[in-house]
Motif scaffolding. Structure first.
Motif, PDB file in Angstrom:
ATOM      1  N   UNK A  19      25.242  18.011   6.972  1.00 51.43           N
ATOM      2  CA  UNK A  19      26.534  18.076   6.755  1.00 51.43           C
ATOM      3  C   UNK A  19      27.810  18.021   7.575  1.00 51.43           C
ATOM      4  N   UNK A  20      27.376  19.034   8.293  1.00 50.75           N
ATOM      5  CA  UNK A  20      28.452  19.336  10.016  1.00 50.75           C
ATOM      6  C   UNK A  20      28.313  17.758  10.424  1.00 50.75           C
ATOM      7  N   UNK A  21      27.213  17.168  10.082  1.00 53.82           N
ATOM      8  CA  UNK A  21      27.604  15.686  11.618  1.00 53.82           C
ATOM      9  C   UNK A  21      27.421  14.771  10.780  1.00 53.82           C
ATOM     10  N   UNK A  22      27.988  14.395   9.306  1.00 55.34           N
ATOM     11  CA  UNK A  22      27.989  13.756   8.904  1.00 55.34           C
ATOM     12  C   UNK A  22      29.522  12.752   9.280  1.00 55.34           C
ATOM     13  N   UNK A  23      29.670  11.511   9.126  1.00 60.25           N
ATOM     14  CA  UNK A  23      30.571  10.846   9.299  1.00 60.25           C
ATOM     15  C   UNK A  23      30.951   9.929   8.407  1.00 60.25           C
ATOM     16  N   UNK A  24      32.189   9.637   8.028  1.00 58.03           N
ATOM     17  CA  UNK A  24      32.995   8.697   6.649  1.00 58.03           C
ATOM     18  C   UNK A  24      33.778   7.628   7.859  1.00 58.03           C
ATOM     19  N   UNK A  25      33.499   6.688   7.604  1.00 55.71           N
ATOM     20  CA  UNK A  25      34.269   5.496   7.856  1.00 55.71           C
ATOM     21  C   UNK A  25      34.512   4.730   6.702  1.00 55.71           C
ATOM     22  N   UNK A  26      35.973   4.180   6.716  1.00 54.16           N
ATOM     23  CA  UNK A  26      37.406   3.677   5.766  1.00 54.16           C
ATOM     24  C   UNK A  26      37.255   2.661   6.021  1.00 54.16           C
TER      25      UNK A  26
END
Length: 670
Positions: free
Chosen positions: A407-414
């Motif tokens: 989870x700490x490495x998860x990225x969010x691209x919007x």
């Protein structure tokens, strides 16, 4: 929307007044039989929340499906058309001019007719120049550069040993039928299909220049070569696991190992300079190498001409399009008629110039405030997942530690991919739609090849910004939210802020859980493909899914008498729906701890109003047998019945249809 409580209260007064006039014995009997009415919100929240939509959408006539999310998709399509119309009428520089000219050339059917087969003439001339077997690999490489993957497939995908890079994958391809088995089976249906395909090959070859006296021989040459390729290929069903396609080999040895195919020169022609590629089926490529060495140039020329013609037929003049639709549209896809011309052209532009259109779509249809709001909520739901990982009682300490690291490495691209592409491209001509298709296809292939190499894995998405989508990318451990998705009913900026969490936030939670559930357990925090759950984790997870399967299996399938929802078939997605709502509610509670009752109700209304739908009986029958998501009524109601917060928000007592008894409620992340 009206509140049912005042009406229920008024009915109660009428009943009380009538009781006073009854004889004592009758009144006592009436009191004994009376039961408190259950509000619509507590008996069928889907119907309560979507009364207006369902009232405005009658049952589907004939065959079809209508839904709120389908309307979102249609709105996005109309937005793309409006943008392209604007660019066509108001010429501008750069990408807008390219798109405007492209659109205009596709809509001008008279120009398409005048253009005939002229767009593919240079490719056909290149093929006609083949004199010996040594000329074949260069011609194959040239077709790949134009986006026509003849003989085999080659594309960029994630390196399973190093998720920070993409490598080139060599794979089977080069066939006109969708499965190699069609060339080798002997049953009557397959032989009939092959007969129809033979007619199609002949029509395309005639259009690409086969003379009448040579047409049968050229058709046999194409089918013979495709059959040889098919015999060396695996059935389509055998290549579903991406690990089966992964077999890295050094580029340095390819030229010697496949000296007739010249794969080293092929890579150079595609602009690929990486030191390794994946080649999982060396026997297939050894056979292709032998075919290049052993077959006569005339057979290769017929095959490659057909490949060009079949790939470009939908974008050329009427004779080409009719030949294409008669087989690929009618026989393979079961379509009764071609799509309207405008839709055909839009689909073509999205196929070869989708990122260009996406860039412009984002600029026009995604306000900064909407993007910011979406990113804010997505981050809050991600934080809620962290709390869910910490507090859940079904993960082992080791699995929790790995999940937290992932989870700490998860990225969010919007909105759109973070990295821009190179939009330098040859100018387009309003008089040649087919020519523009080749220009754009060559550009798209060039940009795809740039993904190959270290540090390029996140260069693009597997969805386009102008197409509604919200998805978790397992290979890159990132959440992708397209611009087109950020509009009603998913994110309606005019609604109560709490509704944003119930709709958009719950969908974000749904997708994020896939990184940590029975699917996500196969890729760890470092991106390595391995199972990071213990057997005990899997057992407790399966127990929760079994409970959901039982719950949903008791729900009747809309439009189908005597048929229930496939609880086992839909259980993974039902778990994601429930988990997504749990996380979104947690995110809202942390963002607005003093939330009023109206806000709490708005949250759940936001969720339910994602799912209204009407479907015909035949569509319901097909979906009941194949769809991994529950129908809209139960995507709305099913998870809400497991949430105590819903019961509290609408005063639904335990045991009512919308609030299961506490002991029966399934928990994932709460």
């Amino acid at each position: 929307m009206s509140n049912p409580r005042p009406l229920a209260f008024a009915l109660g007064l009428v009943l009380a007044a009538s009781l006073t006039a009854l004889p004592p014995a009758d009144a006592a009997k009436k009191r004994k039989s009376a039961r408190p009415a259950v509000s619509l919100a507590c008996s069928d929240f889907y119907a309560h929340a979507n009364a207006d939509w369902l009232g405005a959408h009658d049952a589907v006539a004939g065959s079809g499906l209508q839904s709120a999310l389908g309307e979102l998709g249609e709105r996005a399509r109309q937005q793309q058309i409006a943008l392209l119309d604007d660019y066509m009428r108001n010429a501008q520089a750069g990408v807008p001019q390219l798109l405007g000219d492209f659109w205009a050339s596709g809509l001008d059917e008279a120009a398409v007719e005048r253009d005939g087969a002229a767009p593919i003439a240079p490719l056909l001339a290149r093929i006609a120049a083949i004199r010996r077997g040594k000329d074949v690999p260069a011609a194959v490489a040239a077709l790949h550069q134009a986006g026509i993957p003849a003989l085999f497939d080659f594309g960029a995908d994630v390196d399973l040993a190093d998720p920070e890079r993409h490598i080139g994958y060599f794979g089977q391809g080069g066939l006109g039928l969708p499965d190699p088995a069609y060339y080798t089976r002997s049953d009557a249906d397959t032989r009939a299909l092959l007969g129809r395909y033979t007619d199609y090959v002949s029509r395309i070859l005639a259009l690409t220049g086969s003379q009448p006296e040579r047409l049968q021989a050229d058709t046999r040459a194409v089918l013979d070569l495709e059959t040889r390729i098919a015999q060396a290929s695996a059935p389509q069903s055998a290549s579903r696991d991406p690990r089966d396609r992964y077999a890295p080999v050094p580029v340095a040895g390819l030229g010697k190992q496949y000296r007739h195919l010249q794969l080293d020169r092929f890579l150079q022609a595609q602009g690929v300079s990486d030191d390794r590629v994946s080649l999982a089926d060396p026997q297939l490529f050894a056979q292709l190498d032998a075919l290049v060495a052993g077959l006569k140039p005339e057979q290769w020329k017929a095959y490659l001409r057909y490949q060009v013609g079949a790939a470009m037929a939908p974008y050329l003049s009427r004779a080409w399009r009719e030949a294409d639709f008669a087989f690929r549209g009618t026989v393979l896809r079961g379509q009764a008629a071609p799509a309207p011309r405008q839709q055909q052209v839009l689909d073509a532009i999205n196929l070869v110039a989708g990122p260009m259109l996406g860039r412009e779509y984002v600029g026009r249809y995604l306000p900064d405030a909407t993007r910011t709001r979406a990113a804010e909520i997505a981050a809050q739901v991600r934080d809620a997942l962290g709390r869910g990982i910490e507090r859940n009682d079904w993960m082992s300490p080791a699995a929790k530690a790995e999940a937290a690291a992932k989870l700490a490495r998860l990225k969010i691209e919007v909105g759109a991919p973070a990295r821009e592409l190179d939009y330098t491209v040859q100018p387009m001509n309003r008089g040649s739609f087919g020519g523009n298709m080749l220009i754009a296809s060559t550009w798209r292939h060039r940009e795809e090849m740039k993904r190959i190499g270290r540090g390029n894995a996140d260069r693009r998405w597997n969805v386009l910004p102008q197409q509604p989508a919200l998805a978790y990318d397992l290979g890159q451990n990132r959440l992708l939210v397209t611009a087109a998705m950020l509009q009603p009913p998913v994110l309606d900026m005019t609604r109560d802020a709490a509704a944003h969490y119930g709709a958009f936030g719950a969908l974000v939670g749904h997708e994020l859980t896939h990184g940590f559930d029975g699917s996500g357990r196969h890729v760890d925090a470092a991106g390595t493909v391995r199972d990071w759950w213990t057997p005990a984790d899997l057992a407790t997870w399966d127990a929760r899914l079994a409970a959901l399967a039982t719950q949903y299996g008791a729900y009747p399938y809309p439009q189908l008498k005597g048929t229930s929802v496939g609880g086992g078939q839909t259980r993974q997605e039902n778990a994601a729906d429930l988990g997504g709502l749990e996380l979104a509610w947690d995110a809202l509670a942390n963002a607005q701890p003093a939330l009023a009752d109206a806000g709490r109700q708005a949250f759940f209304l936001g969720w339910a109003q994602l799912w209204p739908q009407r479907m015909s009986a035949d569509v319901a029958t097909r979906l009941a047998a194949t769809e991994v998501h529950a129908p809209g009524q139960w995507r709305s109601n099913g998870p809400l019945a497991d949430l105590p917060a819903f019961g509290a928000a609408f005063a639904c007592k335990a045991g009512t249809p919308m609030q299961r008894e506490s002991a029966q409620q399934v928990r994932i992340w709460r």
